[in-house]
Design an enzyme around this catalytic site. Structure first.
Site, short mmCIF file in Angstrom:
data_model
loop_
_atom_site.label_atom_id
_atom_site.label_comp_id
_atom_site.label_asym_id
_atom_site.label_seq_id
_atom_site.Cartn_x
_atom_site.Cartn_y
_atom_site.Cartn_z
N LYS A 16 0.83 -1.22 0.00
CA LYS A 16 0.00 0.00 0.00
C LYS A 16 0.86 1.26 0.00
CE LYS A 16 -3.90 -2.27 2.31
NZ LYS A 16 -3.27 -3.60 2.55
N HIS A 21 -7.33 25.62 -40.71
CA HIS A 21 -6.42 26.33 -39.82
C HIS A 21 -5.49 25.32 -39.17
CE1 HIS A 21 -9.80 24.94 -37.37
NE2 HIS A 21 -8.94 24.88 -36.36
N LYS A 64 -13.95 14.32 -41.08
CA LYS A 64 -14.96 14.45 -42.12
C LYS A 64 -14.65 15.65 -43.01
CE LYS A 64 -19.35 12.26 -41.19
NZ LYS A 64 -20.81 12.45 -41.09
N SER A 68 -19.81 5.60 -45.72
CA SER A 68 -18.95 6.34 -44.79
C SER A 68 -17.62 5.63 -44.59
CB SER A 68 -19.66 6.52 -43.44
OG SER A 68 -19.98 5.25 -42.88
#
Length: 465
Positions: free
Chosen positions: A93, A365, A360, A393
């Site tokens: 511990k 930027h 997507k 997709s």
């Protein structure tokens, strides 16, 4: 061998989830000229009588430290006496700042020779990282312990502190490095941690003298594969007149509960039934008149974006993906935006594999990159999507990945609507792996009484067309 390798081998060889605790009591130490010899003789006797029943040994550091140098020398000899095919989890511990934690890690793994340790997370990642730098070693982080006053801290806040520990600690290392300590006296907490951490091993102390229910602990804490839970027992074995017989009795009880768990919760069909039921109850599977992205009309709509709002269902969904993905050959997990991104990220984290995703729309930027995440040309990616209808997709994401120099051979989806997607993937040289087909969903919902015959038939007619 790593801790996990030893543990899994011992679990299988001894058919055991029983961890034998080594917590010496003064009244048991009768054989030896000094404390060191008494401790070694006592522990070697326990080990010799239980090494065909234990999946792990857990010496508690404090019970040896109290004897001073004699106790520490004895601990080192005892750890060396454990058969090499059974791991040692040193219950220390520890929890301190980075430099001190580094020294503790060196002591535990280099001096004492432990395979794993228990850790207090109160000082955060800094107190854990030095232990994770040792290849093949593991830490079990105190999460929700079995002592009565633990609730004063561990249940504090919303969500309670122990849940926060379980969630954040998974980001510190993989499931082969991070385990959790959750008391068997807290079956609700065990169930919650298992939901939050579906792959991690859990150490569940408290069975026996502390009053924890073995049955409740196992049913709440077992992993989906019927494993993943270590049951430590100290006094119930080491103070028994016949430790081997006591260990055998515990193992028999554990085996019975595991078998019950496997029959009711763990079989592939049972889990799939639970998954389908969860998708229906959460509104991820709906019936009515819908227009799909392809423009086609459909009497059934599958909206897996909702899964993330239902933690248990989300966990189960990720588990099914992970079971397929971990068998494939790849370098990167690529999620198709947007519905598949949360699940793909969780699967990548669970398996300890890098995650990327094609955008997507390319940013105008910053870096203006088409793929987020770190990768190199020539690497292999496996694509994860939520639902496949015609595969449009997936094809779009595939083109982006290929343009970046990544190769793809496998696609994993939760649901195949069986409307040409698999054939399209085959044309592109891809293998489709689906957790569920729409036919399986409909059959399960009908057999479970969740939909009526008319609804079932309307969807079947639609699919046949």
């Amino acid at each position: 061998m790593s801790f996990i390798s030893k543990l899994e081998a011992a679990v299988q060889a001894n058919r055991s989830l029983l961890c034998v605790g080594l917590d010496p009591r003064a009244e048991q130490l009768t054989d030896g000229a000094n404390d060191e010899e008494k401790l070694v003789n006592w522990a070697q006797g326990i080990i010799a009588q239980t090494d065909d029943q234990a999946c792990c040994y857990k010496p508690n550091f404090a019970f040896f430290e109290q004897y001073g140098p004699d106790g520490l020398r004895a601990l080192q000899r005892i750890i060396q006496a454990v058969p090499g095919n059974i791991p040692v989890l040193l219950d220390v511990k520890r929890g301190d700042i980075g430099s001190t934690a580094q020294a503790y890690a060196k002591a535990a793994f280099e001096q004492w020779g432990a395979d794993a340790v228990t850790i207090s997370p109160y000082l955060g990642r800094d107190s854990v990282e030095p232990f994770l730098k040792y290849d093949g070693k593991m830490v079990f982080i105190l999460c929700n312990t079995s002592n009565p006053s633990a609730a004063d801290l561990q249940l504090y806040g919303l969500p309670p502190l122990y849940e926060h520990v379980a969630q954040i600690a998974q980001s510190w290392g993989s499931a082969d490095q991070i385990g959790f300590v959750v008391g068997a006296t807290q079956p609700q907490a065990l169930a919650r941690v298992r939901t939050l951490c579906p792959q991690n091993w859990i150490l569940a102390p408290g069975v026996g003298a502390q009053g924890g229910s073995l049955q409740e602990a196992l049913q709440a804490g077992l992993r989906a594969d019927g494993s993943g839970l270590i049951v430590p027992v100290s006094r119930g074995v080491m103070q028994a007149a016949d430790p081997n017989a006591a260990a055998r009795e515990y193992n028999a009880q554990i085996a019975g509960e595991v078998e019950t768990f496997r029959q009711t919760k763990c079989g592939p069909q049972s889990l799939k039934k639970e998954l389908v039921g969860g998708l229906f109850e959460s509104g991820c599977v709906r019936f009515g008149n819908f227009t799909l992205a392809s423009g086609k009309k459909s009497p059934i709509y599958i909206d897996l974006r909702r899964v993330v709002s239902f933690p248990a269902l989300f966990s189960l969904t990720a588990r099914f993906y992970a079971e397929i993905v971990e068998k494939l050959d790849f370098d990167r997990i690529a999620g198709v935006p947007y519905a598949a991104l949360p699940t793909a990220a969780v699967v990548a984290q669970q398996l300890g594999r890098p995650f990327i995703y094609p955008r997507k729309e390319v940013k105008t930027h910053g870096t203006g990159q088409a793929i987020e995440g770190a990768f190199e040309a020539g690497q292999r990616a496996v694509i994860l999507e939520d639902v496949i209808t015609s595969g449009g997709s997936i094809v779009t994401s595939l083109e982006v990945l290929k343009q970046a120099g990544l190769s793809v051979t496998d696609v994993v989806v939760l649901v195949d609507r069986e409307q040409g997607g698999a054939a399209k993937m085959a044309e592109l040289g891809l293998k489709l792996h689906a957790v569920l087909t729409i036919s399986e969903i409909m059959t399960t919902l009908k057999e479970s009484g969740l939909i009526d015959a008319a609804t079932y038939q309307s969807v079947r007619d639609y699919l046949d067309e």
